[in-house]
Design an enzyme around this catalytic site. Sequence first.
Site, short mmCIF file in Angstrom:
data_model
loop_
_atom_site.label_atom_id
_atom_site.label_comp_id
_atom_site.label_asym_id
_atom_site.label_seq_id
_atom_site.Cartn_x
_atom_site.Cartn_y
_atom_site.Cartn_z
CG HIS A 151 -1.67 -1.24 1.45
ND1 HIS A 151 -2.90 -1.53 0.90
CD2 HIS A 151 -1.31 -2.35 2.15
CE1 HIS A 151 -3.28 -2.74 1.28
NE2 HIS A 151 -2.33 -3.26 2.03
CB SER A 272 12.33 22.16 -15.69
OG SER A 272 11.54 23.32 -15.81
CE LYS A 278 10.80 19.42 -11.77
NZ LYS A 278 9.49 19.39 -12.40
CD GLU A 285 7.67 11.97 -15.64
OE1 GLU A 285 8.77 12.44 -15.96
OE2 GLU A 285 6.67 12.66 -15.46
#
Length: 452
Positions: A151, A272, A278, A285
């Site tokens: 979980h 970024s 970043k 992804e």
Amino acid sequence: MNRFGEPPDPDFDAINRSLDVDSRLWPFDVAQSRAHVSMLAAQGIISAEDAGLITDALTAVEGELEAGLFPFEASDEDIHMAIERRVSEIAGEAGGRIHTARSRNDQVATDLALFTRQAAADTIIEIERLIAALTDAAEAHLDWPLPGYTHLQRAQPVYLSHHLLAYVWMLQRDRQRFEFVASQCTLLPLGSGALAGVNFNTDRRRVADELGFEGVSPNSLDAVSNRDFVVDYLSAAALCATHLSRLGGELVLWSSQEFGFVELPDRWTSGSSRMPQKKNPDAGELLRAKAPRVVGDLSSFLGVLHGLPLAYNKDMQEDKEYLFDAVDTMQLTLAAARGMIEGASFERERMAAAAADGMIAATDLADLLVRRGVPFRQSHEIVGQMVRETLAADRQLSSLSLEQLQSYSPELDDEAIALLAQDGWLESKASEGGTALARVREQLAAARELLG
Ligand code: ARG
């Protein structure tokens, strides 16, 4: 002059043509045409001279296609018609005999079986490379603890090696599924004609041998309408891509500052345009996002096949869009997963600190009570209460004194104190397939065996 009194409507032509998609089948189309023509000559169906002219023309066509110099024409509906047209231009009248005892229906089924067999083999090679990368990473991080989660809550600590090897077993099953795909491409469709067989004394086994098939399809209707092997590839790919999406998802989580378990290599991340600090895990992804796309290929193509009467229907022309998309996506995602794993730098301290959370010894504490004769349900409750009160006091279980422990249960003694001191958490998981080092070493050896 032919059956038609007017040229095709441009929109009909646009929806009907498949050349842009199926031109990549050309190496298989040339190979099968060679085998077909040499069989026709051996059987006396066409003359040796015509066969020679056609074969030379096929070699010329092959050279043009390879060099990207093939003169496609607007009237070429698909790759089969384009090659036949060009062979006729080069070989003259003899070229008109290449399609003797053959239909585009058994022709396309044959090209596709050859393509799928090759695609399955290529996918297997990429899977094996990823298995090797994961196994190497497991070996390099054999005894690095991190929390195991259920979980997404810290559950019990495991070694990073154990975690990485979990993916090896998923991929091994994927590999077996792609081996099955290849096994479904072993019977030659060619020779089935349009649907009913052909009017000539062909030798299908000879063609099968030449093209590396194990035998010939036993039913011509089934042969020209069978796309099961495409579905097999798509379904193996759907599950493999889903496995990769889980790996990608974990790399995204783990590379976040909140987890900080891994730093991905620069060459597999992006910056970024707005925020200079970043480093984005785009490839992870995209591993997540590509999976539903491949699942979509599978479900779309099953939709195409659903309810189709025998035998060939033009619906089936759509098979290639889905198959090619899945094949290309598998190559790309498997390579991306490997690139990230090979270049990943794991953060030992961060993982160890998270794994040292004393609360994750709670299950072990409950098991200790069970060994002392307390029924598991009751021990679960005792330890649950202990966790709640300790958390409320902003403390760790390991800070409880013997006296405090015994206020929860008189069965809790020095062994409970030792257990809460962390060292034993992983090494006590010595059941087969567990995370104890000796077991992980066994597992690692078994993983190495997979690749021989
Ligand atoms: N381009 C077609 C396909 O991919 C080839 C077979 C066409 N057969 C036919 N009877 N029109 O399915």
